[in-house]
Design an enzyme around this catalytic site. Structure first.
Site, PDB file in Angstrom:
ATOM      1  N   GLU A  83      -0.626 -14.849  15.771  1.00 18.98           N
ATOM      2  CA  GLU A  83      -1.898 -14.916  16.491  1.00 18.98           C
ATOM      3  C   GLU A  83      -2.116 -13.677  17.352  1.00 18.98           C
ATOM      4  O   GLU A  83      -1.215 -13.188  18.018  1.00 18.98           O
ATOM      5  CB  GLU A  83      -1.939 -16.165  17.384  1.00 18.98           C
ATOM      6  CG  GLU A  83      -1.848 -17.477  16.623  1.00 18.98           C
ATOM      7  CD  GLU A  83      -3.068 -17.749  15.722  1.00 18.98           C
ATOM      8  OE1 GLU A  83      -4.084 -17.033  15.868  1.00 18.98           O
ATOM      9  OE2 GLU A  83      -2.992 -18.661  14.885  1.00 18.98           O
ATOM     10  N   ARG A  93     -11.120 -31.129  18.755  1.00 23.61           N
ATOM     11  CA  ARG A  93     -11.801 -31.856  17.666  1.00 23.61           C
ATOM     12  C   ARG A  93     -11.220 -33.257  17.495  1.00 23.61           C
ATOM     13  O   ARG A  93     -11.891 -34.178  17.042  1.00 23.61           O
ATOM     14  CB  ARG A  93     -11.663 -31.053  16.359  1.00 23.61           C
ATOM     15  CG  ARG A  93     -12.421 -31.603  15.176  1.00 23.61           C
ATOM     16  CD  ARG A  93     -12.300 -30.689  13.961  1.00 23.61           C
ATOM     17  NE  ARG A  93     -10.924 -30.366  13.593  1.00 23.61           N
ATOM     18  CZ  ARG A  93     -10.101 -31.185  12.934  1.00 23.61           C
ATOM     19  NH1 ARG A  93     -10.503 -32.376  12.568  1.00 23.61           N
ATOM     20  NH2 ARG A  93      -8.868 -30.817  12.643  1.00 23.61           N
ATOM     21  N   CYS A 146      -2.371 -25.782  21.029  1.00 20.97           N
ATOM     22  CA  CYS A 146      -1.659 -24.527  20.740  1.00 20.97           C
ATOM     23  C   CYS A 146      -2.305 -23.371  21.488  1.00 20.97           C
ATOM     24  O   CYS A 146      -1.613 -22.564  22.113  1.00 20.97           O
ATOM     25  CB  CYS A 146      -1.652 -24.230  19.240  1.00 20.97           C
ATOM     26  SG  CYS A 146      -0.499 -25.278  18.338  1.00 20.97           S
ATOM     27  N   HIS A 168       1.444 -19.455  14.274  1.00 18.59           N
ATOM     28  CA  HIS A 168       1.124 -20.726  13.621  1.00 18.59           C
ATOM     29  C   HIS A 168       1.808 -20.797  12.262  1.00 18.59           C
ATOM     30  O   HIS A 168       1.925 -19.784  11.548  1.00 18.59           O
ATOM     31  CB  HIS A 168      -0.396 -20.863  13.430  1.00 18.59           C
ATOM     32  CG  HIS A 168      -1.064 -21.667  14.499  1.00 18.59           C
ATOM     33  ND1 HIS A 168      -2.106 -21.202  15.272  1.00 18.59           N
ATOM     34  CD2 HIS A 168      -0.847 -22.956  14.914  1.00 18.59           C
ATOM     35  CE1 HIS A 168      -2.496 -22.159  16.115  1.00 18.59           C
ATOM     36  NE2 HIS A 168      -1.753 -23.230  15.921  1.00 18.59           N
TER      37      HIS A 168
HETATM   38  N1  PCA Z   1      -0.599 -27.578  16.411  1.00 17.34           N
HETATM   39  C1  PCA Z   1      -1.761 -27.899  17.210  1.00 17.34           C
HETATM   40  C2  PCA Z   1      -1.199 -28.486  18.468  1.00 17.34           C
HETATM   41  C3  PCA Z   1       0.243 -28.744  18.216  1.00 17.34           C
HETATM   42  C4  PCA Z   1       0.537 -28.063  16.947  1.00 17.34           C
HETATM   43  O1  PCA Z   1       1.646 -27.969  16.422  1.00 17.34           O
HETATM   44  C5  PCA Z   1      -2.692 -26.721  17.423  1.00 17.34           C
HETATM   45  O2  PCA Z   1      -2.776 -25.845  16.549  1.00 17.34           O
HETATM   46  O3  PCA Z   1      -3.358 -26.662  18.451  1.00 17.34           O
END
Ligand code: PCA
Length: 222
Positions: A83, A93, A146, A168
């Site tokens: 990111e 959401r 996140c 991610h």
């Molecule tokens: N993914 C979510 C929250 C926790 C996770 O593992 C996100 O992308 O916000």
């Protein structure tokens, strides 16, 4: 050198979260082959807006890390997504694990609109790809927990000599196999762990730029 890796508990009715599985697989990892001695400590964060940032702050105080990699699950992503930027907004959401669903609220009310990752994101992507792992720069970490943790992380460490950022991860195959709705891409756990290990090594092996980043394309048209 101390490295903090955070992963999230499962959310949205799932029983597993690749980010925690990867973090815990790397917990205790000693990287003696790196040019500096490095030790990894993994911490699980709750997928709860009201608790995640304080759990993160506690972990930062305890571990006093030199590098922080925060990990999260991103269903629909087909590669390891490094990111670029955290934004100062929570717009959920779906409800979090405590049932909260904030809309258009700031993560830190007096904070700036956004923080960039302080990891060399292009370098990480290039090195993971060179090692055979699909990876790319992502221009948004979303507006769920996140992104909140990413923003809180960068806000807390702003101005400090700690490199930190967010990555991610795709779903695990066992999640994609039972995913409700359209087919989802996935990546096996051992591949995800190996990719993150190679990312860590690339931060420690002397090839990592200490200022700025390598000049490689990582953008998108839209
Ligand atoms: N993914 C979510 C929250 C926790 C996770 O593992 C996100 O992308 O916000």
């Amino acid at each position: 050198m101390r490295i903090l890796i955070t992963g999230f508990e499962p959310f949205a009715g799932q029983h597993i979260n690749p980010s925690w599985e990867v973090a815990r697989a790397l917990n205790g990892l000693h990287l003696p082959q790196a040019e500096v001695q490095a030790q990894v400590q993994a911490i699980q964060l709750p997928c709860v807006f009201a608790q995640a940032a304080s759990a993160l702050t506690l972990a930062l105080d305890e571990v006093q890390p030199d590098i922080v990699l925060a990990l999260g699950q991103a269903e629909g992503r087909c590669d390891i997504s490094v990111e670029r930027v955290a934004i100062n907004v929570m717009d959920a959401r779906i409800p979090d694990n405590a049932g909260a669903q904030p809309i258009d609220q700031p993560v830190v009310p007096p904070g700036p609109a956004a923080y960039f990752s302080t990891l060399p994101i292009k370098h990480l992507v290039a090195r993971m790809r060179a090692a055979g792992f699909p990876a790319s720069v992502s221009q948004t970490a979303g507006t769920f927990v996140c992104n909140q943790v990413f923003y809180a992380l960068q806000h807390t460490l702003a101005g400090r000599a700690v490199r930190s950022g967010f990555i991610h991860l795709p779903l695990l195959p066992e999640q994609a196999a039972h995913w409700p709705g359209p087919p989802m891409p996935s990546m096996p756990l051992d591949t995800q762990v190996a990719a993150l290990r190679s990312a860590l090594m690339s931060l420690l092996d002397g090839s990592s730029p200490t200022v700025g980043d390598v000049q490689l394309h990582g953008g998108t048209l839209n």
